[in-house]
Design a protein around this motif. Structure first.
Motif, PDB file in Angstrom:
ATOM      1  N   GLN A 215       0.882  -1.031   0.046  1.00 15.10           N
ATOM      2  CA  GLN A 215      -0.182  -0.099  -0.144  1.00 15.10           C
ATOM      3  C   GLN A 215       0.819   1.291  -0.063  1.00 15.10           C
ATOM      4  O   GLN A 215       1.778   1.335   0.770  1.00 15.10           O
ATOM      5  CB  GLN A 215      -0.979  -0.016   1.209  1.00 15.10           C
ATOM      6  CG  GLN A 215      -1.873   1.173   1.401  1.00 15.10           C
ATOM      7  CD  GLN A 215      -2.797   0.923   2.462  1.00 15.10           C
ATOM      8  OE1 GLN A 215      -3.542   0.001   2.638  1.00 15.10           O
ATOM      9  NE2 GLN A 215      -2.954   2.292   3.071  1.00 15.10           N
ATOM     10  N   PRO A 216       0.781   2.374  -1.016  1.00 14.91           N
ATOM     11  CA  PRO A 216       1.581   3.481  -0.954  1.00 14.91           C
ATOM     12  C   PRO A 216       1.872   4.170   0.142  1.00 14.91           C
ATOM     13  O   PRO A 216       2.713   4.342   0.665  1.00 14.91           O
ATOM     14  CB  PRO A 216       0.909   4.142  -2.359  1.00 14.91           C
ATOM     15  CG  PRO A 216       0.213   3.259  -2.857  1.00 14.91           C
ATOM     16  CD  PRO A 216      -0.339   2.321  -1.908  1.00 14.91           C
ATOM     17  N   ILE A 217       0.601   4.417   0.884  1.00 16.51           N
ATOM     18  CA  ILE A 217       0.703   5.409   2.064  1.00 16.51           C
ATOM     19  C   ILE A 217      -0.264   5.103   3.013  1.00 16.51           C
ATOM     20  O   ILE A 217      -1.605   4.539   2.723  1.00 16.51           O
ATOM     21  CB  ILE A 217       0.565   6.803   1.650  1.00 16.51           C
ATOM     22  CG1 ILE A 217       0.629   7.547   2.859  1.00 16.51           C
ATOM     23  CG2 ILE A 217      -0.823   7.006   1.184  1.00 16.51           C
ATOM     24  CD1 ILE A 217       0.859   9.241   2.775  1.00 16.51           C
ATOM     25  N   ARG A 281       2.065  -2.598  10.389  1.00 21.28           N
ATOM     26  CA  ARG A 281       2.014  -2.870   8.883  1.00 21.28           C
ATOM     27  C   ARG A 281       3.322  -2.402   8.150  1.00 21.28           C
ATOM     28  O   ARG A 281       3.567  -2.854   7.120  1.00 21.28           O
ATOM     29  CB  ARG A 281       0.768  -1.899   8.630  1.00 21.28           C
ATOM     30  CG  ARG A 281      -0.621  -2.559   8.939  1.00 21.28           C
ATOM     31  CD  ARG A 281      -1.649  -1.697   8.576  1.00 21.28           C
ATOM     32  NE  ARG A 281      -1.792  -1.818   7.187  1.00 21.28           N
ATOM     33  CZ  ARG A 281      -2.529  -0.954   6.288  1.00 21.28           C
ATOM     34  NH1 ARG A 281      -3.217  -0.084   7.035  1.00 21.28           N
ATOM     35  NH2 ARG A 281      -2.792  -1.132   5.148  1.00 21.28           N
ATOM     36  N   PHE A 282       3.910  -1.088   8.584  1.00 20.19           N
ATOM     37  CA  PHE A 282       4.921  -0.804   7.967  1.00 20.19           C
ATOM     38  C   PHE A 282       6.154  -1.390   8.418  1.00 20.19           C
ATOM     39  O   PHE A 282       6.666  -1.806   7.441  1.00 20.19           O
ATOM     40  CB  PHE A 282       5.198   0.602   8.569  1.00 20.19           C
ATOM     41  CG  PHE A 282       6.362   1.427   7.885  1.00 20.19           C
ATOM     42  CD1 PHE A 282       6.396   1.848   6.448  1.00 20.19           C
ATOM     43  CD2 PHE A 282       7.523   1.833   8.507  1.00 20.19           C
ATOM     44  CE1 PHE A 282       7.672   2.275   5.973  1.00 20.19           C
ATOM     45  CE2 PHE A 282       8.608   2.140   8.236  1.00 20.19           C
ATOM     46  CZ  PHE A 282       8.848   2.460   6.789  1.00 20.19           C
ATOM     47  N   GLU A 287       3.515  -3.887   4.481  1.00 17.94           N
ATOM     48  CA  GLU A 287       2.328  -3.759   3.873  1.00 17.94           C
ATOM     49  C   GLU A 287       2.129  -2.522   3.332  1.00 17.94           C
ATOM     50  O   GLU A 287       1.514  -2.016   2.620  1.00 17.94           O
ATOM     51  CB  GLU A 287       1.364  -4.088   4.724  1.00 17.94           C
ATOM     52  CG  GLU A 287       1.184  -5.490   5.138  1.00 17.94           C
ATOM     53  CD  GLU A 287      -0.031  -5.835   6.184  1.00 17.94           C
ATOM     54  OE1 GLU A 287      -0.275  -7.085   6.308  1.00 17.94           O
ATOM     55  OE2 GLU A 287      -0.614  -4.865   6.510  1.00 17.94           O
ATOM     56  N   THR A 288       2.934  -1.263   4.122  1.00 15.72           N
ATOM     57  CA  THR A 288       2.706   0.297   3.555  1.00 15.72           C
ATOM     58  C   THR A 288       4.125   0.589   3.302  1.00 15.72           C
ATOM     59  O   THR A 288       5.326   0.489   3.827  1.00 15.72           O
ATOM     60  CB  THR A 288       2.321   0.730   4.703  1.00 15.72           C
ATOM     61  OG1 THR A 288       2.960   0.849   6.111  1.00 15.72           O
ATOM     62  CG2 THR A 288       0.785   0.447   4.986  1.00 15.72           C
ATOM     63  N   ALA A 289       4.249   1.590   2.344  1.00 17.90           N
ATOM     64  CA  ALA A 289       5.656   2.051   1.638  1.00 17.90           C
ATOM     65  C   ALA A 289       5.919   3.418   2.806  1.00 17.90           C
ATOM     66  O   ALA A 289       6.962   3.902   2.869  1.00 17.90           O
ATOM     67  CB  ALA A 289       5.552   2.408   0.396  1.00 17.90           C
ATOM     68  N   ILE A 290       4.971   4.150   3.107  1.00 19.54           N
ATOM     69  CA  ILE A 290       5.139   5.514   3.643  1.00 19.54           C
ATOM     70  C   ILE A 290       4.057   5.447   4.918  1.00 19.54           C
ATOM     71  O   ILE A 290       3.027   5.032   4.876  1.00 19.54           O
ATOM     72  CB  ILE A 290       4.674   6.665   2.740  1.00 19.54           C
ATOM     73  CG1 ILE A 290       5.831   6.448   1.392  1.00 19.54           C
ATOM     74  CG2 ILE A 290       5.033   8.039   3.469  1.00 19.54           C
ATOM     75  CD1 ILE A 290       5.201   7.690   0.522  1.00 19.54           C
ATOM     76  N   SER A 291       4.559   6.071   5.853  1.00 18.00           N
ATOM     77  CA  SER A 291       3.568   6.018   7.028  1.00 18.00           C
ATOM     78  C   SER A 291       3.967   7.371   7.969  1.00 18.00           C
ATOM     79  O   SER A 291       5.018   7.831   7.704  1.00 18.00           O
ATOM     80  CB  SER A 291       3.585   4.924   8.054  1.00 18.00           C
ATOM     81  OG  SER A 291       2.727   4.581   8.875  1.00 18.00           O
ATOM     82  N   ALA A 292       2.792   7.809   8.803  1.00 24.84           N
ATOM     83  CA  ALA A 292       3.172   8.927   9.566  1.00 24.84           C
ATOM     84  C   ALA A 292       3.630   8.426  10.923  1.00 24.84           C
ATOM     85  O   ALA A 292       2.829   7.449  11.725  1.00 24.84           O
ATOM     86  CB  ALA A 292       1.874   9.919   9.551  1.00 24.84           C
ATOM     87  N   GLU A 314      15.565  -0.777   4.421  1.00 23.08           N
ATOM     88  CA  GLU A 314      16.002   0.583   4.776  1.00 23.08           C
ATOM     89  C   GLU A 314      14.779   1.422   5.123  1.00 23.08           C
ATOM     90  O   GLU A 314      13.770   1.079   4.420  1.00 23.08           O
ATOM     91  CB  GLU A 314      16.774   1.284   3.725  1.00 23.08           C
ATOM     92  CG  GLU A 314      18.547   0.525   3.717  1.00 23.08           C
ATOM     93  CD  GLU A 314      19.119   1.287   2.758  1.00 23.08           C
ATOM     94  OE1 GLU A 314      20.038   1.861   3.458  1.00 23.08           O
ATOM     95  OE2 GLU A 314      19.008   1.564   1.716  1.00 23.08           O
ATOM     96  N   VAL A 315      14.961   2.184   6.110  1.00 21.76           N
ATOM     97  CA  VAL A 315      13.656   3.353   6.689  1.00 21.76           C
ATOM     98  C   VAL A 315      14.556   4.592   6.350  1.00 21.76           C
ATOM     99  O   VAL A 315      15.602   4.892   7.076  1.00 21.76           O
ATOM    100  CB  VAL A 315      13.399   3.069   7.941  1.00 21.76           C
ATOM    101  CG1 VAL A 315      12.217   3.880   8.392  1.00 21.76           C
ATOM    102  CG2 VAL A 315      12.798   1.532   7.867  1.00 21.76           C
ATOM    103  N   GLY A 316      13.762   5.432   5.905  1.00 23.03           N
ATOM    104  CA  GLY A 316      14.107   6.962   5.787  1.00 23.03           C
ATOM    105  C   GLY A 316      13.048   7.486   6.672  1.00 23.03           C
ATOM    106  O   GLY A 316      11.950   7.190   7.088  1.00 23.03           O
TER     107      GLY A 316
END
Length: 450
Positions: A215-217, A281-282, A287-292, A314-316
């Motif tokens: 999932q993108p975001i 999820r992240f 399952e997710t590419a971007i998260s808050a 890797e996580v940015g």
């Protein structure tokens, strides 16, 4: 935005204890890094020779009990303050209550205990509930002169209400994004484009069309909805609250923010709880590419990641985006220390406890455990090696001068506003029309703050 490895081995630690998200609103008091605290330790609290901070001999002799009410993320600091006060004043007992799951629960507990003849002396006040603490719970005006010279005065305005300092900021946070570097690379997304909402949506489209099963975001909604809306609107210099305390939820900036959040919702189901769902999820299920996330929820992950080497993905990390053409003006999350005592001697002793809780070593230990902004400059200097280990956190220091007060909703029902706005934002993210929903929220909040 240095990337770091996030290992799947984090799963066992996360599922063992992550419960609720730290945030910028009333329902988000318990820190998500609570169970990921390998550096949590006892700290040495002190008052030293701060002018006026120590209770008089008369009051020290007469006060036998102090009551402090906190939330879970301040439990270690509270224990340090208790140890100091009871050692400095033999015969004194500091009673701690730190079992509230959120700020509304804490307020309810304070009110109930006061009605039962057990008034609090010191309490942790969520920034958006300062009107409740000042107008209903009797938070006493405080003087910055009581603080050490090393206290970072840039944070003080966050604890002000009606022109008075009613809570001294101790834990201060802001929103951020984390992203899966590999997922972005496969989709041809430059992480630098995530600085604006337009860039985030463009990245989401690329990820969606990249053939990846991800999932993108995901913007977790529980307790975060108002924070997203107010932070995005703030980036255009348009708060969601007017200077007179009334809501301002239908401005062009608020509508633009709502339109972004509505579009985010079309990319898949958004998590409810930021940790039970969002982080799992992240970081675990991928399952997710971007998260808050928030600053302290980054901290726990980075601490654990540091011990895992290069395993995983890797996580940015970067600040939450702005609206196009906007500037990062982060709406603050977190809390401050309020003194509720009205009796002179109880107030003197409560003041000494508060100053002790702001000791550099206590702030340092708290930052090592939860990477809130350190509010003491001596503590910040002592944290140099910590920030060398976790340089991802240092980028946020540039935004301290730009921190904006959380909306402060007054009135007898002001404490309900956070959840009311959050519910409307969730409705928008799940398909409701942004403009009509914001108009309805404007009417609802206007009634609540009358």
């Amino acid at each position: 935005m240095r990337a770091v490895p996030l290992t799947a081995a984090l799963a066992g630690v996360v599922t063992a204890g992550l419960l609720t998200a730290c945030g910028g609103g009333s329902g988000t008091a318990v820190d998500p890094a609570e169970s990921l605290r390998p550096t949590a330790r006892a700290a040495t609290a002190s008052v030293d020779d701060v002018n006026g901070a120590k209770a008089s001999a008369e009051c020290a002799a007469s006060v036998k009990t102090l009551r402090m009410y906190a939330v879970g993320s301040l439990n270690d600091a509270a224990k340090s303050g208790k140890a100091y006060m009871e050692a400095a004043h033999p015969g004194l007992t500091v009673e701690l209550s730190a079992d509230a799951t959120g700020y509304p629960e804490l307020v309810a507990q304070l009110s109930a205990d006061r009605a039962a003849g057990r008034p609090a002396d010191v309490a942790v006040a969520g920034f958006d509930l300062l009107p409740t603490f000042a107008d209903e719970l009797g938070a006493q005006p405080l003087s910055p002169k009581l603080l050490r010279a090393s206290y970072d005065q840039r944070f003080l305005h966050l604890g002000e209400y009606d022109g008075k300092l009613v809570a001294i900021p101790q834990q201060v946070s802001m929103l951020a994004l984390v992203y899966n570097v590999d997922a972005l690379k496969k989709a041809g997304v430059d992480p630098a484009t995530l600085k604006t909402t337009t860039g985030v949506l463009a990245a989401a489209e690329k990820i969606k069309n990249s053939g990846q099963s991800i999932q993108p975001i995901d913007l977790p909604t529980q307790g975060f909805g108002q924070w997203y809306l107010s932070t995005l609107a703030s980036s255009k210099g348009t708060p969601v609250q007017k200077a007179d305390g009334q809501p301002d939820l239908t401005t062009p900036a608020a509508r633009e923010a709502a339109a972004f959040l509505r579009k985010v919702g079309t990319y898949g189901p958004q998590s409810g709880d930021a940790t039970r769902e969002g982080l799992l999820r992240f970081g675990i299920r991928r399952e997710t590419a971007i998260s808050a996330v928030t600053l302290p929820s980054i901290s726990g992950g980075l601490k654990y990641i540091h011990d895992q080497g290069a395993a995983g993905f890797e996580v940015g990390v970067m600040p939450f985006p702005t609206l196009p053409g906007g500037t990062i003006r982060p709406v603050s999350g977190g809390n401050g220390l309020a003194i509720l005592s009205t009796d002179r001697c109880q107030r003197e002793m409560a003041t000494e406890l508060v100053v002790a809780l702001l000791s550099p070593d206590v702030i340092k230990a708290g930052t090592e455990a939860f990477s809130f902004f350190p509010v003491d400059n001596t503590a910040r200097t002592q944290l140099a090696s910590f920030y060398q280990q976790y340089p991802e956190l240092t980028q946020f220091d540039a935004f301290i001068p730009s921190l904006v007060q959380a909306p402060q909703w007054g009135g007898t029902r002001g404490g309900e506003v956070h959840d009311a706005i959050n519910d409307e934002v969730v409705a928008i993210m799940t398909g409701a029309d942004p403009n009509s929903t914001l108009a309805g929220a404007q009417r609802k909040v206007t009634e609540l703050v009358r």
